[in-house]
Write a protein that holds these residues in place. Structure first.
Motif, PDB file in Angstrom:
ATOM      1  N   PRO A  73      24.603 -11.827  35.839  1.00 46.42           N
ATOM      2  CA  PRO A  73      24.337 -10.396  35.655  1.00 46.42           C
ATOM      3  C   PRO A  73      23.529 -10.097  34.397  1.00 46.42           C
ATOM      4  O   PRO A  73      22.944  -9.034  34.278  1.00 46.42           O
ATOM      5  N   THR A  74      23.503 -11.035  33.448  1.00 47.87           N
ATOM      6  CA  THR A  74      22.786 -10.763  32.202  1.00 47.87           C
ATOM      7  C   THR A  74      21.573 -11.669  32.066  1.00 47.87           C
ATOM      8  O   THR A  74      20.980 -11.768  30.998  1.00 47.87           O
ATOM      9  N   GLY A  75      21.226 -12.331  33.179  1.00 48.82           N
ATOM     10  CA  GLY A  75      20.165 -13.337  33.127  1.00 48.82           C
ATOM     11  C   GLY A  75      18.831 -12.815  32.618  1.00 48.82           C
ATOM     12  O   GLY A  75      18.053 -13.574  32.056  1.00 48.82           O
ATOM     13  N   ALA A  76      18.580 -11.505  32.820  1.00 48.02           N
ATOM     14  CA  ALA A  76      17.272 -10.985  32.424  1.00 48.02           C
ATOM     15  C   ALA A  76      17.360 -10.147  31.151  1.00 48.02           C
ATOM     16  O   ALA A  76      16.444  -9.424  30.829  1.00 48.02           O
ATOM     17  N   LEU A  77      18.498 -10.243  30.441  1.00 47.12           N
ATOM     18  CA  LEU A  77      18.698  -9.341  29.298  1.00 47.12           C
ATOM     19  C   LEU A  77      18.707 -10.097  27.973  1.00 47.12           C
ATOM     20  O   LEU A  77      19.014 -11.282  27.927  1.00 47.12           O
ATOM     21  N   ASP A  78      18.401  -9.385  26.877  1.00 44.08           N
ATOM     22  CA  ASP A  78      18.533 -10.003  25.563  1.00 44.08           C
ATOM     23  C   ASP A  78      20.006  -9.980  25.175  1.00 44.08           C
ATOM     24  O   ASP A  78      20.840  -9.402  25.860  1.00 44.08           O
ATOM     25  N   SER A  79      20.344 -10.611  24.045  1.00 45.55           N
ATOM     26  CA  SER A  79      21.760 -10.829  23.786  1.00 45.55           C
ATOM     27  C   SER A  79      22.527  -9.534  23.526  1.00 45.55           C
ATOM     28  O   SER A  79      23.679  -9.411  23.924  1.00 45.55           O
ATOM     29  N   LEU A  80      21.889  -8.562  22.899  1.00 40.53           N
ATOM     30  CA  LEU A  80      22.606  -7.300  22.646  1.00 40.53           C
ATOM     31  C   LEU A  80      22.889  -6.554  23.944  1.00 40.53           C
ATOM     32  O   LEU A  80      24.019  -6.106  24.189  1.00 40.53           O
ATOM     33  N   ALA A  81      21.853  -6.419  24.786  1.00 37.21           N
ATOM     34  CA  ALA A  81      22.021  -5.726  26.061  1.00 37.21           C
ATOM     35  C   ALA A  81      23.039  -6.473  26.912  1.00 37.21           C
ATOM     36  O   ALA A  81      23.862  -5.873  27.610  1.00 37.21           O
ATOM     37  N   SER A  82      22.968  -7.796  26.825  1.00 39.97           N
ATOM     38  CA  SER A  82      23.878  -8.631  27.589  1.00 39.97           C
ATOM     39  C   SER A  82      25.324  -8.364  27.159  1.00 39.97           C
ATOM     40  O   SER A  82      26.228  -8.246  27.984  1.00 39.97           O
ATOM     41  N   GLU A  83      25.528  -8.234  25.843  1.00 43.23           N
ATOM     42  CA  GLU A  83      26.861  -7.946  25.330  1.00 43.23           C
ATOM     43  C   GLU A  83      27.353  -6.593  25.832  1.00 43.23           C
ATOM     44  O   GLU A  83      28.506  -6.457  26.255  1.00 43.23           O
ATOM     45  N   ASP A  84      26.464  -5.583  25.805  1.00 45.66           N
ATOM     46  CA  ASP A  84      26.826  -4.251  26.291  1.00 45.66           C
ATOM     47  C   ASP A  84      27.301  -4.301  27.737  1.00 45.66           C
ATOM     48  O   ASP A  84      28.336  -3.738  28.086  1.00 45.66           O
ATOM     49  N   VAL A  85      26.499  -4.977  28.573  1.00 50.57           N
ATOM     50  CA  VAL A  85      26.819  -5.027  29.997  1.00 50.57           C
ATOM     51  C   VAL A  85      28.129  -5.763  30.224  1.00 50.57           C
ATOM     52  O   VAL A  85      29.007  -5.301  30.967  1.00 50.57           O
ATOM     53  N   MET A  86      28.305  -6.896  29.533  1.00 52.42           N
ATOM     54  CA  MET A  86      29.526  -7.680  29.744  1.00 52.42           C
ATOM     55  C   MET A  86      30.762  -6.929  29.250  1.00 52.42           C
ATOM     56  O   MET A  86      31.816  -6.962  29.882  1.00 52.42           O
ATOM     57  N   THR A  87      30.625  -6.242  28.118  1.00 53.97           N
ATOM     58  CA  THR A  87      31.764  -5.483  27.602  1.00 53.97           C
ATOM     59  C   THR A  87      32.124  -4.358  28.573  1.00 53.97           C
ATOM     60  O   THR A  87      33.305  -4.154  28.896  1.00 53.97           O
ATOM     61  N   ALA A  88      31.098  -3.646  29.050  1.00 56.00           N
ATOM     62  CA  ALA A  88      31.345  -2.561  29.998  1.00 56.00           C
ATOM     63  C   ALA A  88      32.036  -3.099  31.254  1.00 56.00           C
ATOM     64  O   ALA A  88      33.017  -2.522  31.736  1.00 56.00           O
ATOM     65  N   LEU A  89      31.532  -4.229  31.744  1.00 54.21           N
ATOM     66  CA  LEU A  89      32.101  -4.817  32.962  1.00 54.21           C
ATOM     67  C   LEU A  89      33.551  -5.220  32.738  1.00 54.21           C
ATOM     68  O   LEU A  89      34.443  -4.827  33.489  1.00 54.21           O
ATOM     69  N   THR A  90      33.801  -5.986  31.677  1.00 58.70           N
ATOM     70  CA  THR A  90      35.145  -6.523  31.508  1.00 58.70           C
ATOM     71  C   THR A  90      36.159  -5.415  31.223  1.00 58.70           C
ATOM     72  O   THR A  90      37.265  -5.446  31.758  1.00 58.70           O
ATOM     73  N   HIS A  91      35.778  -4.426  30.416  1.00 54.40           N
ATOM     74  CA  HIS A  91      36.724  -3.340  30.155  1.00 54.40           C
ATOM     75  C   HIS A  91      37.122  -2.630  31.433  1.00 54.40           C
ATOM     76  O   HIS A  91      38.302  -2.389  31.678  1.00 54.40           O
ATOM     77  N   THR A  92      36.117  -2.316  32.237  1.00 54.65           N
ATOM     78  CA  THR A  92      36.404  -1.563  33.459  1.00 54.65           C
ATOM     79  C   THR A  92      37.274  -2.368  34.419  1.00 54.65           C
ATOM     80  O   THR A  92      38.252  -1.844  34.951  1.00 54.65           O
ATOM     81  N   VAL A  93      36.928  -3.624  34.630  1.00 55.45           N
ATOM     82  CA  VAL A  93      37.687  -4.380  35.627  1.00 55.45           C
ATOM     83  C   VAL A  93      39.095  -4.687  35.129  1.00 55.45           C
ATOM     84  O   VAL A  93      40.040  -4.743  35.906  1.00 55.45           O
ATOM     85  N   ARG A  94      39.245  -4.867  33.814  1.00 59.20           N
ATOM     86  CA  ARG A  94      40.590  -5.142  33.285  1.00 59.20           C
ATOM     87  C   ARG A  94      41.473  -3.917  33.471  1.00 59.20           C
ATOM     88  O   ARG A  94      42.640  -4.026  33.825  1.00 59.20           O
ATOM     89  N   GLU A  95      40.896  -2.732  33.237  1.00 59.31           N
ATOM     90  CA  GLU A  95      41.643  -1.495  33.420  1.00 59.31           C
ATOM     91  C   GLU A  95      42.081  -1.331  34.873  1.00 59.31           C
ATOM     92  O   GLU A  95      43.199  -0.951  35.165  1.00 59.31           O
ATOM     93  N   ALA A  96      41.143  -1.633  35.783  1.00 65.32           N
ATOM     94  CA  ALA A  96      41.406  -1.378  37.196  1.00 65.32           C
ATOM     95  C   ALA A  96      42.105  -2.559  37.875  1.00 65.32           C
ATOM     96  O   ALA A  96      42.532  -2.448  39.009  1.00 65.32           O
ATOM     97  N   GLY A  97      42.207  -3.691  37.177  1.00 65.15           N
ATOM     98  CA  GLY A  97      42.806  -4.867  37.789  1.00 65.15           C
ATOM     99  C   GLY A  97      41.935  -5.497  38.855  1.00 65.15           C
ATOM    100  O   GLY A  97      42.420  -6.140  39.781  1.00 65.15           O
TER     101      GLY A  97
END
Lengths: 180, 451, 237
Positions: free
Chosen positions: C173-197
C-alpha cells in the motif's frame, strides 16, 4: 563515535539555564527517549569534571523544601566548547564494528551454517521493530519519541537489508572464508 | 532517412501484441482506401460513351461515371475516420517507446519521423496487398487491357495512400513532445484554434467550389462538384464532432452531478473528463447517419417517381432497372460507409478499454460488478450519441425535405427515414457491445500485476 | 480479551498452488489470518506475494488447495458471489490504481456504498466522514490526478474501509510513497483497523511497513516459511 560524550550533552542541557544534577538526568531522559538512560552517578562525576576544566561552574544551592542541591551553570568557555562540538561533523561510520558480521564469519570458521543464525537474528530484529513502531504510533506520542524511534527503526531496517543480501550470498562467503 | 527506416522497422518488430493490432488494422484501412481509389481510378479512366454489361449500364455515360467516382471517393471519409481510430491503438505504449528513444539521444524531430514512418510502413503493406488484388480483380473483370490513364491513377493511389498516412501521422504527432524523461507531454493548444481550422478550411473550399461553379457558369463541373461535395461533407463532419463534443461535455457535467447509480456516474464522469474522445469516435457514425437519413428519404421519393411517373409514359423496364440499380448502389455505398464507421467505433471502444485495463482490473478486484462496468461502457457510447443522433435525424430529414420540395414529390416519406437514426443508434450500441468480451478479459487479476 | 480473540482464524488457506504460464507462483502455500490481527507477508519480489493475496481475497482462483472464509470455500464460490464478498466484506488497497481517475475523491469513496444500493446523497455523507478521518476532506472535490500520492492513498484507504469490511487486503500500500507519506498511511490504516477489530493481510517487502503488523510470515519460492516467531519474541522481551 569519538565525539559523542556525556559532557557535551550536559553542556547542551545547561545551555538552557542553571540546573542541578537530578534535574539534568530527568531532562536528559525526557529529551532523548529510547536512549540509554543516564545514571545519576555519571551525571555527578561529569559535572565535577566540567567544573575542573572551567567549562561549568557552581551557581549556588537551592533546597526547594527538600535536601540541599548544588546548581550548575555553563561558563563562556563551556558555551564555546558546545558550539565547537555541535559544529563538528560526526564522522560517517568511522569503524565498521559489526557484531552480526563477526558472528557470521565465526560460524563459518567453526564449520557451522550461519543461515539459521541470520534467520533468527532477522526475527529478533523484526520483533524489535514492531515494538518501536508500536511505541511510535501509540496515540499522543510526542515528536521526540517518534524521531528517536525512527532513528532506531531506520538502523534496524538497514541491518535487515544487509542480512537479506548476506543471506543470499552465504555460499560465496563460505568459500571465500575457507580458502583465505 | 534509411537509418530512421531501419529503426522504425526494428521497433515495429519488437513491439507487443497491441501494437501489432494497430499495424494490422491500419494496413486494413489502407487496403480499403487503396481498393476504393483503384475502383475510382478505373472508372474515371474510361472515356466517352461506352457499353458495359455492369449495373444495367450505369457506367456507360460520363456523367454517371463522375457520380460513381465521387461516391467512391466519398467513401474515403469513413475510411479515414477508421484509420484515425486505428492510430490510437496502443498509443500509450508507442509514446513510452518514443520517450525511450529520446532518452537514447534521438532528437524530437527524429522521433516524430520514426513514428510517422512506422505508420507509413503499415499503410504501404496494406496498400501493396490491396493494390495487387484490386488490379488483378479489375483486369479479370474487364477482360481487356486498361488504358494508360488507369495505370497512372493506380500508381498515384498506391503511392499516395502510404504517403498520406505518413503526412497525417506527422500532423498528429506534431504536438507530442516526447520528453527524454519518459513523460510524454501532449501540449494542448486551445481547442478553439483547432475547431476554427476544421471549420475554416472546408468552408473556404466550399466557397472556392461555389466560385468555380459561378465563374464557369456551366453548372457543377468535373472539378467543382466533387470539391463542393467533399467540402460540404468535411464541414458537416467538423460540425458533428463539435456538436458531439459539446453535448458530451454538457451531458457529462449534468449527469455526473445528478447520477444516482454507479454505472451512470462512471459513464458521465468519463464523458466530462474527455468529451472529445467520444466526439471523435462518434463523428464518422453521425456523418453517415445524416447522409443515411437524407438518402433514405430521397431514395423513396426517387423510386416513387421512377415507378409512377406523374406525367408522360411510364419508364421502360430497362430504365426502371437502370435507375433502381443506380440508387441501390448508392445505398450500398452508404451501408458500406456505415459499416466502416461502426468498425471505427468498435475499435475506439476496444482501445479505450485496453488502455484502462489495469484500472478496470483493480475495480473488479475491489468488487465492482462486471455488470456495472459493462453498463458504464455502453452508457458512455449511448449517452452522447442520443442527442447527436436526434440532430443527425433532423439534418437528414431537412435534406430530403428540401429535395422533396425541389422535385415536387407526390409523397414525402418521414417515417422510414426517421427509423434510420434509430437503427444506426442500435447498431452503434451493438458495435460498442462487441467490446464487452474484452472487458471480461481486461478485468483478470493478471492485469493487476503490471504498472 | 484481545489476545483470545486473536487466536480465532477468519481466513485459512491450505496448500495453495497457482501457476502463471510457466512460472509456479505458489507451490503449497498455507497461511492463517486470525481475527483482528495485522499479518504481514514479506518476501523477495517474485516470491508469489501478490498471487497469495489474490487467492485469499477471492480475486483469483488457486489451481489447487483451499481457501476458507467464514466457513465457506472461496476457491469454489461462483464469481458473482466472490465479487459481492469482495464488495461487502473485504476491502482492498493496492499500490495504486484502485481509484477511478475520472471520479472525485468523494465519489470514489462513495462508490462502494452506492454499489450496495445506498443513495448517492447518503453515501456522500458517510464518505465525507471517512475523508475527514484520514485528513483529506479538503481534497474531496479533487480527482486522483490532482492530489499528491499520499493524499490519493489516504482516499484509497477511505474507499477500502468505507464499507467497514471484515478483512482488508493491502498489496504494497505504500509502495509508491515517500517515507513520511508512507508513515501517515500506515498509521491511519492500523489505528482504524485496530479500533474496528478488522483483520489485515499486508503484503510488503519493506521491513518498516511490516513492523506495523502483529505477526509476519515470509514467502519464499511460493511457500510460506513460518519463523520461530514466538520464541524469538520471547528472547527480545
Amino acid at each position: 563515535m569519538i565525539a559523542m560524550s556525556t559532557r557535551h550533552i550536559l553542556l547542551g542541557l545547561l545551555a538552557g539555564g542553571p540546573s542541578h544534577g537530578y534535574d539534568l538526568k530527568r531532562r536528559h531522559d525526557e529529551r532523548f527517549p529510547q536512549a540509554r538512560p543516564l545514571a545519576y552517578g555519571q551525571v555527578y562525576t561529569t559535572l565535577q569534571r566540567l567544573v575542573r576544566d572551567g567549562l561549568a561552574e557552581i551557581d549556588g544551592t537551592d533546597s526547594d523544601g527538600g535536601p540541599e542541591r548544588t546548581l550548575y551553570r555553563s561558563t563562556d568557555e563551556g558555551a564555546k566548547e558546545l558550539l565547537g562540538w555541535t559544529g563538528e561533523i560526526t564522522p560517517p561510520a568511522p569503524f565498521v564494528t559489526n557484531e552480526i558480521f563477526a558472528k557470521v564469519v565465526c560460524t563459518i570458521l567453526a564449520s557451522a551454517d550461519p543461515a539459521d543464525y541470520l534467520a533468527s537474528q532477522r526475527t529478533a530484529h523484526m520483533a524489535r521493530m514492531r515494538e518501536l513502531t508500536a511505541v511510535k504510533t501509540a496515540p499522543g506520542t510526542d515528536l521526540a519519541t517518534v524521531l528517536s524511534a525512527d532513528y532506531a527503526l531506520n538502523h534496524l531496517d538497514a541491518d535487515l537489508r544487509w542480512m537479506t543480501t548476506t543471506a543470499a550470498r552465504l555460499g560465496t562467503l563460505t568459500a571465500e572464508v575457507h580458502t583465505a | 532517412m534509411t537509418g530512421d527506416l531501419a529503426l522504425a522497422w526494428l521497433l515495429a518488430r519488437g513491439s507487443d501484441r497491441r501494437e501489432w493490432w494497430r499495424v494490422l488494422l491500419t494496413a486494413l484501412g489502407a487496403a480499403l482506401a487503396t481498393a476504393l481509389g483503384f475502383a475510382a481510378a478505373a472508372v474515371a479512366s474510361v472515356e466517352g460513351q461506352v457499353s458495359t454489361p455492369y449495373f444495367h449500364g450505369l457506367l456507360n455515360q460520363p456523367g454517371q461515371r463522375a457520380g460513381v467516382v465521387v461516391t467512391l471517393l466519398l467513401l474515403w471519409v469513413p475510411v479515414l475516420g477508421f484509420l484515425g481510430q486505428c492510430a490510437r491503438i496502443g498509443a500509450v505504449h508507442r509514446d513510452r517507446r518514443l520517450a525511450g528513444l529520446r532518452l537514447a539521444g534521438a532528437t524530437a524531430r527524429q522521433v516524430r519521423r520514426i513514428a510517422a514512418l512506422e505508420a507509413g510502413l503499415a499503410c504501404l503493406l496494406g496498400a501493396a496487398v490491396a493494390a495487387s488484388f484490386s488490379a488483378l480483380l479489375l483486369l479479370s473483370v474487364l477482360r481487356q487491357p486498361l488504358p494508360a490513364a488507369a495505370w497512372g491513377g493506380f500508381a498515384l493511389v498506391a503511392v499516395s495512400v502510404p504517403l498520406l498516412a505518413v503526412l497525417v501521422s506527422v500532423l498528429a504527432l506534431r504536438r507530442v513532445v516526447a520528453s527524454p524523461l519518459g513523460r510524454v507531454l501532449r501540449v494542448r493548444p486551445a481547442h478553439s484554434r483547432v475547431a476554427a481550422l476544421a471549420v475554416v478550411v472546408p468552408a473556404a473550399l466550399v466557397g472556392l467550389a461555389a466560385l468555380l461553379i459561378v465563374t464557369r457558369s456551366t453548372g457543377p463541373g468535373q472539378t467543382a462538384f466533387p470539391l463542393l461535395v467533399f467540402s460540404a461533407v468535411a464541414l458537416t463532419g467538423a460540425g458533428a464532432v463539435g456538436a458531439a463534443g459539446v453535448t458530451a461535455r454538457f451531458l457529462g457535467g449534468r449527469l455526473a452531478a445528478r447520477a444516482g447509480n454507479p454505472s451512470m456516474l462512471l459513464a458521465a464522469e468519463r464523458l466530462r473528463a474527455d468529451p472529445w474522445a467520444t466526439a471523435r469516435t462518434n463523428a464518422a457514425v453521425l456523418l453517415v447517419a445524416v447522409v443515411g437519413v437524407g438518402f433514405t428519404g430521397v431514395r423513396e421519393m426517387f423510386l416513387d417517381v421512377v415507378h409512377h411517373p406523374r406525367q408522360g409514359v411510364p419508364y421502360s423496364p430497362d430504365d426502371v432497372a437502370f435507375y433502381t440499380t443506380g440508387i441501390d448502389l448508392a445505398g450500398a455505398a452508404v451501408l458500406v460507409a456505415l459499416l466502416i464507421s461502426l468498425a471505427g467505433l468498435a475499435v475506439g471502444t476496444a482501445e479505450s478499454l485496453a488502455t484502462r485495463r489495469r484500472g478496470l482490473a483493480a475495480q473488479a478486484a475491489a468488487g465492482v460488478p462486471r455488470k456495472v462496468l459493462g453498463r458504464a461502457l455502453l452508457l458512455e457510447t449511448a449517452l452522447p450519441l442520443a442527442p447527436a443522433m436526434l440532430l443527425a435525424g433532423l439534418g437528414g430529414t431537412a435534406i430530403h425535405l428540401v429535395y422533396g420540395r425541389i422535385v415536387d414529390a407526390a409523397i414525402v416519406p418521414v417515417l422510414v427515414p426517421l427509423l434510420v437514426p434509430v437503427a444506426v443508434y442500435a447498431a452503434c450500441l451493438l458495435a460498442a457491445a462487441t467490446s464487452l468480451p474484452l472487458l471480461s478479459r481486461s478485468v483478470r487479476p493478471a492485469e493487476l500485476r503490471f504498472a | 480479551m484481545r489476545s483470545t480473540e486473536r487466536t480465532v482464524p477468519v481466513l485459512t488457506a491450505e496448500g495453495l498452488t497457482k501457476t502463471h504460464g510457466r512460472t509456479e507462483a505458489l507451490r503449497g502455500a498455507s497461511v492463517e489470518l486470525r481475527a483482528g490481527e495485522i499479518l504481514a507477508v514479506s518476501g523477495a519480489s517474485g516470491s508469489g506475494k501478490s498471487t497469495l493475496l489474490h487467492c485469499l481475497a477471492g480475486i483469483t482462483r488457486p489451481d489447487g488447495g483451499s481457501v476458507v472464509y467464514a466457513g465457506q470455500r472461496l476457491d469454489t464460490l461462483p464469481e458473482k458471489r466472490l465479487s459481492e464478498l469482495r464488495r461487502t466484506e473485504f476491502g482492498v488497497l493496492f499500490q495504486f490504481g484502485q481509484l477511478i481517475p475520472e471520479l472525485t475523491a468523494l465519489d470514489n469513496v462513495a462508490l462502494p456504498l452506492m454499489l450496495a444500493g445506498i443513495s448517492r446523497g447518503a453515501a456522500h455523507v458517510r464518505a465525507y466522514e471517512w475523508l475527514e478521518r484520514f485528513g483529506v476532506r479538503g481534497q474531496s472535490e479533487l480527482r486522483p490526478g490532482e492530489m499528491s500520492g499520499g493524499q490519493a492513498q489516504r482516499v484509497a484507504l477511505a474507499r477500502a474501509l468505507v464499507t467497514e469490511p471484515k478483512v482488508v487486503f493491502a498489496d504494497e500500500p505504500t509502495g509508491a510513497l515517500d517515507s513520511l507519506a508512507s508513515e501517515d498511511v500506515m498509521t491511519a490504516l492500523t489505528h482504524t483497523v485496530r479500533e474496528a477489530g478488522t483483520a489485515v493481510l499486508l503484503i510488503t517487502h519493506d521491513a518498516q511497513v511490516a513492523a506495523y503488523a502483529d505477526r509476519e510470515v515470509e514467502l519464499r519460492d511460493g511457500t510460506v516459511l513460518v519463523p520461530s516467531d514466538a520464541q524469538a519474541m520471547e528472547v527480545v522481551r
